[in-house]
Design an enzyme around this catalytic site. Structure first.
Site, mmCIF file in Angstrom:
data_model
loop_
_atom_site.group_PDB
_atom_site.id
_atom_site.type_symbol
_atom_site.label_atom_id
_atom_site.label_comp_id
_atom_site.label_asym_id
_atom_site.label_seq_id
_atom_site.Cartn_x
_atom_site.Cartn_y
_atom_site.Cartn_z
ATOM 1 N N TYR A 64 -4.003 -0.347 9.838
ATOM 2 C CA TYR A 64 -3.827 -0.691 8.425
ATOM 3 C C TYR A 64 -2.419 -0.349 7.962
ATOM 4 O O TYR A 64 -1.750 -1.155 7.297
ATOM 5 C CB TYR A 64 -4.862 0.052 7.591
ATOM 6 C CG TYR A 64 -4.777 -0.240 6.114
ATOM 7 C CD1 TYR A 64 -5.337 -1.385 5.585
ATOM 8 C CD2 TYR A 64 -4.142 0.651 5.247
ATOM 9 C CE1 TYR A 64 -5.264 -1.660 4.222
ATOM 10 C CE2 TYR A 64 -4.065 0.398 3.894
ATOM 11 C CZ TYR A 64 -4.627 -0.768 3.387
ATOM 12 O OH TYR A 64 -4.547 -1.027 2.046
ATOM 13 N N SER A 107 0.851 -1.198 0.000
ATOM 14 C CA SER A 107 0.000 0.000 0.000
ATOM 15 C C SER A 107 0.882 1.241 0.000
ATOM 16 O O SER A 107 2.078 1.174 0.323
ATOM 17 C CB SER A 107 -0.881 -0.008 1.258
ATOM 18 O OG SER A 107 -1.503 1.236 1.479
#
Length: 258
Positions: free
Chosen positions: A159, A146
């Site tokens: 996250y 990510s």
């Protein structure tokens, strides 16, 4: 000759989390490049729909649910793939979850659930399928990292931590398994519009900030991730391992854009 190295004919690919969003787009790309593709997730209806799409592309598949939090279900998936196809050449780990909340108020249950899916789930999958690949002396593993593997995003600490760890795990496995013919890489998507985040990206200040910080001036389309996946899964990337391939419209390169 170079073009042929991007073909995935006679390859078998498993895409964990391959029934929606980024995973689904990558699965379609692998199938279009010639691979048989098994798209799997926890929901039977989504697995069935994904299988129909793969078959419509002229490729073989299986209808198998799985849960990255359940090691047994992952082993059952691998066993079924071997029984049907004789092998698994390519593994894509795209299952993931997130929740936005101030870190001071983030409870243990939510934190642990995100870490267990995004990080531990990726590890479980890599261990189970990686052992098979090591025994065969060949494999291509593609994890999904990510932007938050590199930069922090506001109020999604769990996250961000999980995805930074996925990047580190990718590099660790790459150096352990390179001598066994198994390449381990990751794709770090930028901001891609999906059914889940469409409203956020189009109607919030957060979405506006993402857009202004992306030099390409638009959000990505999930289909634009397929090329990176096909490359990393192919013989064109035979000497590429431990790489985090960023596909972000210039987001991470961005400083002052005007």
């Amino acid at each position: 000759m170079a073009f042929k190295k991007l073909q995935l004919d006679n390859r078998c690919a498993v895409v964990i989390g391959g029934t929606s969003g980024i995973g689904r787009a990558i699965a379609h790309g692998l199938a279009e490049a010639g691979a048989d593709v098994i798209c799997t997730s926890r929901r039977e209806d989504q697995v069935e729909a994904a299988a129909v799409e793969i078959e419509a592309l002229g490729r073989r598949t299986l209808r198998m649910t799985s849960d990255v939090e359940d090691r047994g279900s992952m082993q059952t998936l691998l066993d079924a793939c071997i029984a049907e196809f004789g092998k698994v050449d390519i593994l894509v780990n795209s299952a993931g979850r997130t929740k936005r909340a101030p870190t001071l108020d983030f409870d243990d249950e939510d934190w642990n659930a995100i870490i267990d899916t995004n990080l531990n789930g990726t590890l479980r999958s890599c261990q189970i399928f990686g052992r098979h690949m090591i025994e065969r002396g060949y494999g291509r593993i593609i994890n999904i990292a990510s932007l938050s593997s590199f930069v922090s995003l506001f109020e999604v600490a769990a996250y961000s931590v999980s995805k930074a760890a996925v990047a580190a795990l990718t590099k660790s496995l790459a150096i352990e398994w390179a001598k066994n013919g198994v390449n381990v890489n990751a794709i770090a998507p930028g901001v891609f519009k999906t059914a889940l985040n469409k409203k956020l990206l189009e109607e919030s200040q957060r979405g506006h900030e993402f857009l202004t910080r992306t030099p390409a001036g638009r959000f990505g389309q999930v289909e634009e991730l397929a090329g990176a996946a096909v490359f990393l899964a192919s013989e064109a990337a035979s000497f590429v391992t431990g790489e985090i391939l960023v596909v972000d419209g210039g987001f991470l390169a961005s400083g002052v854009n005007q």
